[in-house]
Structures are given as C-alpha cells and as structure tokens.
Design a protein around this motif. Structure first.
Motif, PDB file in Angstrom:
ATOM      1  N   LEU A 145       0.827  -1.207   0.000  1.00 20.09           N
ATOM      2  CA  LEU A 145       0.000   0.000   0.000  1.00 20.09           C
ATOM      3  C   LEU A 145       0.861   1.257   0.000  1.00 20.09           C
ATOM      4  O   LEU A 145       0.546   2.239  -0.684  1.00 20.09           O
ATOM      5  N   GLN A 146       1.962   1.206   0.770  1.00 14.10           N
ATOM      6  CA  GLN A 146       2.869   2.351   0.813  1.00 14.10           C
ATOM      7  C   GLN A 146       3.494   2.598  -0.555  1.00 14.10           C
ATOM      8  O   GLN A 146       3.581   3.747  -1.011  1.00 14.10           O
ATOM      9  N   ASN A 147       3.910   1.508  -1.211  1.00 15.09           N
ATOM     10  CA  ASN A 147       4.488   1.649  -2.551  1.00 15.09           C
ATOM     11  C   ASN A 147       3.455   2.163  -3.547  1.00 15.09           C
ATOM     12  O   ASN A 147       3.766   2.996  -4.402  1.00 15.09           O
ATOM     13  N   THR A 148       2.224   1.650  -3.414  1.00 18.28           N
ATOM     14  CA  THR A 148       1.156   2.129  -4.298  1.00 18.28           C
ATOM     15  C   THR A 148       0.876   3.604  -4.067  1.00 18.28           C
ATOM     16  O   THR A 148       0.680   4.377  -5.024  1.00 18.28           O
ATOM     17  N   LEU A 149       0.871   4.019  -2.785  1.00 19.65           N
ATOM     18  CA  LEU A 149       0.637   5.429  -2.464  1.00 19.65           C
ATOM     19  C   LEU A 149       1.736   6.307  -3.053  1.00 19.65           C
ATOM     20  O   LEU A 149       1.458   7.371  -3.624  1.00 19.65           O
ATOM     21  N   LEU A 150       2.991   5.859  -2.926  1.00 18.93           N
ATOM     22  CA  LEU A 150       4.105   6.634  -3.479  1.00 18.93           C
ATOM     23  C   LEU A 150       3.991   6.745  -4.996  1.00 18.93           C
ATOM     24  O   LEU A 150       4.267   7.808  -5.576  1.00 18.93           O
ATOM     25  N   GLU A 151       3.581   5.641  -5.645  1.00 23.46           N
ATOM     26  CA  GLU A 151       3.409   5.677  -7.094  1.00 23.46           C
ATOM     27  C   GLU A 151       2.291   6.634  -7.492  1.00 23.46           C
ATOM     28  O   GLU A 151       2.412   7.370  -8.476  1.00 23.46           O
ATOM     29  N   LEU A 152       1.202   6.603  -6.709  1.00 21.44           N
ATOM     30  CA  LEU A 152       0.094   7.521  -6.994  1.00 21.44           C
ATOM     31  C   LEU A 152       0.515   8.977  -6.806  1.00 21.44           C
ATOM     32  O   LEU A 152       0.177   9.853  -7.602  1.00 21.44           O
ATOM     33  N   GLN A 153       1.274   9.233  -5.726  1.00 22.10           N
ATOM     34  CA  GLN A 153       1.763  10.589  -5.492  1.00 22.10           C
ATOM     35  C   GLN A 153       2.713  11.023  -6.596  1.00 22.10           C
ATOM     36  O   GLN A 153       2.672  12.179  -7.050  1.00 22.10           O
ATOM     37  N   LYS A 154       3.560  10.094  -7.023  1.00 20.94           N
ATOM     38  CA  LYS A 154       4.489  10.409  -8.104  1.00 20.94           C
ATOM     39  C   LYS A 154       3.732  10.718  -9.391  1.00 20.94           C
ATOM     40  O   LYS A 154       4.033  11.705 -10.077  1.00 20.94           O
ATOM     41  N   THR A 155       2.732   9.889  -9.711  1.00 23.28           N
ATOM     42  CA  THR A 155       1.942  10.115 -10.914  1.00 23.28           C
ATOM     43  C   THR A 155       1.194  11.437 -10.831  1.00 23.28           C
ATOM     44  O   THR A 155       1.133  12.204 -11.805  1.00 23.28           O
ATOM     45  N   GLN A 156       0.615  11.718  -9.650  1.00 26.69           N
ATOM     46  CA  GLN A 156      -0.109  12.966  -9.472  1.00 26.69           C
ATOM     47  C   GLN A 156       0.812  14.166  -9.648  1.00 26.69           C
ATOM     48  O   GLN A 156       0.457  15.146 -10.321  1.00 26.69           O
ATOM     49  N   SER A 157       2.012  14.084  -9.062  1.00 28.51           N
ATOM     50  CA  SER A 157       2.947  15.204  -9.181  1.00 28.51           C
ATOM     51  C   SER A 157       3.400  15.396 -10.621  1.00 28.51           C
ATOM     52  O   SER A 157       3.583  16.525 -11.079  1.00 28.51           O
ATOM     53  N   GLU A 158       3.576  14.272 -11.359  1.00 33.69           N
ATOM     54  CA  GLU A 158       3.962  14.382 -12.761  1.00 33.69           C
ATOM     55  C   GLU A 158       2.856  15.037 -13.583  1.00 33.69           C
ATOM     56  O   GLU A 158       3.121  15.867 -14.463  1.00 33.69           O
ATOM     57  N   LEU A 159       1.607  14.678 -13.279  1.00 33.87           N
ATOM     58  CA  LEU A 159       0.480  15.308 -13.981  1.00 33.87           C
ATOM     59  C   LEU A 159       0.401  16.803 -13.667  1.00 33.87           C
ATOM     60  O   LEU A 159       0.139  17.627 -14.552  1.00 33.87           O
ATOM     61  N   ILE A 160       0.623  17.135 -12.384  1.00 35.35           N
ATOM     62  CA  ILE A 160       0.614  18.550 -11.990  1.00 35.35           C
ATOM     63  C   ILE A 160       1.722  19.303 -12.705  1.00 35.35           C
ATOM     64  O   ILE A 160       1.528  20.421 -13.197  1.00 35.35           O
ATOM     65  N   LEU A 161       2.920  18.672 -12.776  1.00 37.04           N
ATOM     66  CA  LEU A 161       4.046  19.311 -13.460  1.00 37.04           C
ATOM     67  C   LEU A 161       3.730  19.545 -14.927  1.00 37.04           C
ATOM     68  O   LEU A 161       3.972  20.639 -15.455  1.00 37.04           O
ATOM     69  N   LYS A 162       3.197  18.514 -15.593  1.00 35.74           N
ATOM     70  CA  LYS A 162       2.862  18.667 -17.013  1.00 35.74           C
ATOM     71  C   LYS A 162       1.827  19.760 -17.226  1.00 35.74           C
ATOM     72  O   LYS A 162       1.929  20.570 -18.152  1.00 35.74           O
ATOM     73  N   GLU A 163       0.813  19.787 -16.341  1.00 34.40           N
ATOM     74  CA  GLU A 163      -0.217  20.818 -16.471  1.00 34.40           C
ATOM     75  C   GLU A 163       0.366  22.201 -16.240  1.00 34.40           C
ATOM     76  O   GLU A 163       0.045  23.156 -16.951  1.00 34.40           O
ATOM     77  N   LYS A 164       1.265  22.311 -15.237  1.00 32.68           N
ATOM     78  CA  LYS A 164       1.896  23.609 -14.972  1.00 32.68           C
ATOM     79  C   LYS A 164       2.730  24.070 -16.157  1.00 32.68           C
ATOM     80  O   LYS A 164       2.696  25.245 -16.533  1.00 32.68           O
ATOM     81  N   LEU A 165       3.487  23.137 -16.755  1.00 33.48           N
ATOM     82  CA  LEU A 165       4.321  23.511 -17.884  1.00 33.48           C
ATOM     83  C   LEU A 165       3.493  23.906 -19.092  1.00 33.48           C
ATOM     84  O   LEU A 165       3.812  24.866 -19.801  1.00 33.48           O
ATOM     85  N   VAL A 166       2.401  23.171 -19.325  1.00 30.37           N
ATOM     86  CA  VAL A 166       1.519  23.525 -20.439  1.00 30.37           C
ATOM     87  C   VAL A 166       0.900  24.890 -20.213  1.00 30.37           C
ATOM     88  O   VAL A 166       0.888  25.749 -21.110  1.00 30.37           O
TER      89      VAL A 166
END
Length: 432
Positions: A145-166
């Motif tokens: 669950l911890q690994n899944t949470l970290l992956e979700l946080q990583k994916t969320q942050s990557e999406l936020i980064l892409k949206e910010k850059l766009v």
C-alpha cells in the motif's frame, strides 16, 4: 525460517532451548510428529548462536538455566532488529504472577507452566505461528500500500508538473504576443521621437539666439514653463522610456527562454543562458525588506559547451531550487535580530568529469534540519505552513534531473549554515 514443500505449504522452524535434555527430547519428538522442523539448544549462549546463524520462526525458551537465563536471552534477542520479531514462548516451573509478568515485560509472547500438557503446547505454538504469519502478511500488504501510495503521489505530481508547464507555456506565449506588439511600436518610435525632440529643442535655442529680446508674453511663458529645467528633463524622460522598454524586452526574452516557446522535446541547451533567464524572472524576489536589502548573487561560470536536454524542464528545475534558496534566506533574515546578516546565493557551473555538467546552487539561509533532509525529494513533503507550499518543488526538480536528464540531485548541509544543491547532468544522456 519457513521451509516450503509441495503446494507452497511451509514447515515452521522451531528452536527449543532447555538445559534438561529429557525436556528437549520430549518436546522435539512431539513437535516433529506434528510436521515442524525442530532445532535444539541446551543453554542461552547456544541459543543465541543458533538464532544468529538461522533465525527460527518460534522459540520455546526455558527460564531457569545455568549461566544465561531465559529472561536474559529474551532481552538480548528483542534488542536485535534481526531477531526482535521472533515470538518467544517461555517454559517454566514457576507459576507465580510475578514470574509471568517478568516474562511478558522482557518481550515474551506466551507463558507455559511446567509440567505442561502436549496439547496445550501445540495449541499455543499454532496460535503464535498464526499470529506471526498474519503479522507478516499485514506488513507485506502495508508495504504494498505504501508503494502504491508513493506511485500515486508520483503520478499525481507528474500530472501537476505537465499541467503547470503547459499552462506556463500558454501564458508565456500570450504575454509575449500581447507585449511584443506594443513594445515593438514603442521601441520603433522612440528613435524618431528622440530625434524630433532634439530638433525642436535646437530650434528653440536658435530662436533664443536670433531673438534675445522676446515679447513679454513669450518671456512670461518661458518663465512659467521653466524652460531651462524642462529641456534636460525632457531628454532624461526619453532616455528613461527607452531604458524601461529595453527592460521589458529583456523580461519577455527571459520568459521566452524559460518556457522555450519554439522548442519541444530534446534540444541544445546553453545552461548559462538558462540560469540568467531564471534569475531575470526572480529579479523582484531578490529584493528583501521592502527594497532595503538585496540578495547578493555570486556566479562562477566555467566555459560550458552546448549540451542536449529538455530546456523548459531544466528551467523549471532551476527555478524551484533557486526559489527554495530565496525562501530559506527570507526565513533566516526574519530570525536575525541585528543587521549583520548578508543574504547570499552562490551559483557555480563546472565540468567535474568528462561529459558531465555540475551545477551548484548554495545559500547561507536557515538550512534544513537533519530529520527533514531524508524527506526532501519526497512528493508533497514540505516544512512550510499550510497555504505556502504543497511540497512539489524539490520533488519536481529531482524528477527533472534524475529521470528526464539521467543525472543526480543531492543536498549538502553547509557547515557554516545554509544549504547546497548539486546537480550532475550527463551532457548526452537524456530521456527520449
């Protein structure tokens, strides 16, 4: 240690510790018939060696033994991280409440009073093994669950980064377009305005020479308009307008370089140019205390060849780290009572090893506590108060350097106070 047989069924490994051989044989024969793997130790030291060599799944431990007693053995095992989770069932002839309390205080999982019934021993052994198995399953699921949470946080942050850059690209493109047109008009007309004004001033001066005795009406008007002050001030105003327009053009160019409006993917990067564009965008934040104190910037730029990378992403990573340094300097400034503190940022760029660029950004700010250093690059970790940070800045920079440019980003606490972030970027190894 679980020994697996067919159909993935495991046989538990049990260590029996007792100084009386008849007790060991008695329990060993019984438990072996129940399909358990049994090992034996006749004293405390032998038990510790056996556990160190191969940790068992369960220990049946006699309390009263010569030399090292059961309580001491248990305390020793519980202090060692490699054996602290092994369940221990005490075996003792003592039936006093104090004996049992002592057993549980040192870390025992259960207590069996001698003489014991074999059926009771079997039930208690099965119970402890079941509890241990369930605990291992729970730990494994928690880790998943911890690994899944970290992956979700990583994916969320990557999406936020892409949206910010766009969004940043769109905003910058709009700003560049809306500002460049009127700015070009202003800069294009400043030269003729300057020339026309100089000619008009020269004409007035010729009139003053040719007709020194002006009419009272003209003389009064010249005095009212303060012609001697107006002429040099008018020239200064034209110069100020040109300086301001050039400044606006520099900011627009910095925005253009920062977001790389005409580039996508991997392109040649001039890291000096990138850092200068970021500093231009942060120029207003380099002035502290309502304009009374400036952050000093010291640069040490080694001649650096152009290298391949993601220009707009690299700029975002540099911006986040420099912004972090400015925030640390602000915090330090607010904690210093006297005026001795001189906020400073040092930026150095070198080629430390072949084909690797090293960028160091160092400040003499408030620094980062040792307990927080281990979490710096985790998504959504922040030491700022609610509303001032979401904990994505340094994580984003770490992702940009390590994943997109296949480099490293490390933190160093400065002995004299402050922080240093060092980026090592291979010149020709970037993510496609």
């Amino acid at each position: 240690m679980n020994i697996y047989v067919e159909d993935n069924v495991f046989i538990a490994d049990i260590l029996i510790v007792d100084d009386k051989l008849e007790n060991i044989r008695f329990l060993s024969d019984f438990l072996s018939k129940q399909n358990y793997q049994v090992r034996k130790a006749i004293n405390g030291q032998a038990a510790l060696r056996a556990v160190k060599t191969l940790p068992p799944d369960l220990i049946l431990l006699d309390i009263n033994m010569p030399g090292m007693g059961g309580y001491e053995v248990c305390e020793y095992l519980k202090k060692d991280p490699n054996s602290s989770s092994i369940p221990i069932i005490f075996l003792s002839a003592g039936s006093e409440v104090t004996d049992k309390l002592r057993a549980f205080e040192v870390g025992g999982s259960d207590y069996i009073t001698k003489p014991f019934q074999l059926e009771e021993v079997l039930v208690r052994v099965q119970t402890q093994l079941t509890v241990q198995h369930l605990q291992k399953q729970l730990k494994s699921r928690n880790e998943q669950l911890q690994n899944t949470l970290l992956e979700l946080q990583k994916t969320q942050s990557e999406l936020i980064l892409k949206e910010k850059l766009v969004n940043a690209g769109r905003i910058t493109a709009g700003i560049s377009h809306e500002i460049n047109n009127p700015l070009s008009f202003i800069l294009g007309n400043l030269k003729p305005v300057s020339e026309y004004s100089q000619k008009l001033i020269s004409l007035i001066q010729l009139y003053q020479v040719a007709f020194p005795d002006a009419t009272p009406e003209i003389s009064n008007f010249i005095e009212e308009m303060e012609l001697d002050f107006l002429v040099p001030d008018f020239i200064r105003i034209i110069h100020s307008i040109r300086t301001g327009a050039e400044r606006i053009r520099s900011v627009v160019l910095a925005l253009h370089i920062f977001s790389r409006l005409d580039e996508s993917g991997i392109k040649p990067i001039n890291v000096h140019e990138n850092i200068e564009s970021v500093l231009m965008l942060l120029h207003h934040q380099l002035v502290l205390k309502a304009g009374s104190l400036n952050i000093s910037i010291f640069k040490e730029y080694e001649d650096m060849p152009i290298f391949m990378g993601h220009g707009n992403l690299l700029n975002q990573g540099l911006l986040n780290i420099l912004q972090n340094a400015i925030d640390a300097l602000n915090l330090k400034l607010n904690s210093v009572i006297d005026g001795s503190f001189k906020p400073t940022i040092w930026i150095s760029i070198h080629t430390r090893v072949k084909n690797t660029i090293s960028i160091s950004i160092k400040d003499n700010g408030i620094g980062i506590s040792q307990e927080n250093q281990a979490h710096l690059f985790e998504p959504f970790f922040t030491t700022k108060i609610v509303g001032q940070g979401v904990g994505l800045g340094l994580f984003t920079s770490h992702q940009i350097i390590t994943e997109f440019h296949k480099g490293t980003l490390v933190y160093h606490a400065c002995p004299e106070g402050g922080s240093e972030f060092i980026m090592e970027i291979p010149k020709n190894r970037v993510a496609h």
